[in-house]
Write an enzyme that holds these catalytic residues in place. Sequence first.
Site, mmCIF file in Angstrom:
data_model
loop_
_atom_site.group_PDB
_atom_site.id
_atom_site.type_symbol
_atom_site.label_atom_id
_atom_site.label_comp_id
_atom_site.label_asym_id
_atom_site.label_seq_id
_atom_site.Cartn_x
_atom_site.Cartn_y
_atom_site.Cartn_z
ATOM 1 N N HIS A 12 0.822 -1.204 0.000
ATOM 2 C CA HIS A 12 0.000 0.000 0.000
ATOM 3 C C HIS A 12 0.865 1.267 0.000
ATOM 4 C CE1 HIS A 12 -3.197 2.554 2.221
ATOM 5 N NE2 HIS A 12 -3.626 2.364 0.984
ATOM 6 N N GLU A 39 0.789 -0.339 -4.743
ATOM 7 C CA GLU A 39 -0.343 0.563 -4.990
ATOM 8 C C GLU A 39 0.122 1.983 -4.756
ATOM 9 O OE1 GLU A 39 -3.892 2.922 -3.359
ATOM 10 O OE2 GLU A 39 -1.946 2.438 -2.470
ATOM 11 N N ASP A 41 -1.354 6.432 -5.240
ATOM 12 C CA ASP A 41 -2.439 7.373 -5.526
ATOM 13 C C ASP A 41 -1.943 8.421 -6.510
ATOM 14 O OD1 ASP A 41 -4.378 6.476 -3.331
ATOM 15 O OD2 ASP A 41 -2.574 6.906 -2.183
ATOM 16 N N HIS A 54 -1.948 11.226 -1.901
ATOM 17 C CA HIS A 54 -3.239 10.673 -1.496
ATOM 18 C C HIS A 54 -4.282 11.753 -1.258
ATOM 19 C CE1 HIS A 54 -6.276 9.248 1.398
ATOM 20 N NE2 HIS A 54 -6.177 8.099 0.723
ATOM 21 N N GLU A 114 -4.230 3.943 -8.138
ATOM 22 C CA GLU A 114 -5.526 4.474 -7.718
ATOM 23 C C GLU A 114 -5.652 5.901 -8.252
ATOM 24 O OE1 GLU A 114 -8.274 5.840 -3.952
ATOM 25 O OE2 GLU A 114 -6.623 4.445 -3.553
#
Length: 245
Positions: A12, A39, A41, A54, A114
């Site tokens: 993450h 992952e 953002d 994020h 994301e």
Amino acid sequence: MSAWPMPFWVAHRGAGKLAPENTLAAFREGARHGWHAFECDVKLSADGVPFLLHDATLQRTTPERGIAGERSWAELARIDAGAWHSRAYAGEPIPSLDALARYVLANRFALNIEIKPTPGTERHTGEVVGREVRRLWAGAGSLPLFSSFQPEALAGAQASAPEVPRGLLLDKLTDGWLDTALALGCQAVITNYALMDRALVERLHGAGLKALVYTVNDPAAAQWLIGNGVDGIISDAVDRFSPAA
């Protein structure tokens, strides 16, 4: 659409909490612990450059304040995104998607992007990120995975990069969520792990979708989810889980 690109274990925001999230330092730390899928953002600067962050605002992870998407990339690239975490990372910059792509591709890592739009820019952000991923991953053996809580962002990515796999993120099971995922041509639904159980896994599999969960840091929870048939786990705990297990 391309083949499913993600292994089971996904780190993450790079390395969870061991390094400043969404920085290249975090990806290197995750890789040091043996992880090879990550992952992150991604949102847009005021002049349309995709970059990693994020929050909509800057204050949690930088010394600056205000809406990040209202700054030019030239401004954002000079901001310290590491000192908030610890002195060891002071001066670590906010990375562009371009810089992250070079690192990921050079190391043959898998990536879940994301799409995290500044509010009001959902579809545009998806379209631009889609175009950039097509450019950056041109000729690569595999593509990243797009995910978003915002259906409009996924629709934008679908329009500009239809071949890139997509996953709908959910923090609650709102009315029509499955119809939304199917209408967007998603290959997966990625839920808060507290929502996932065997019945939901079976419902997703019955619809031809993969069942992934975030953000699982407890070994007992991870084992329960694995026993109930999930297809992937996103975790901060890069120092507690082995992605080779």
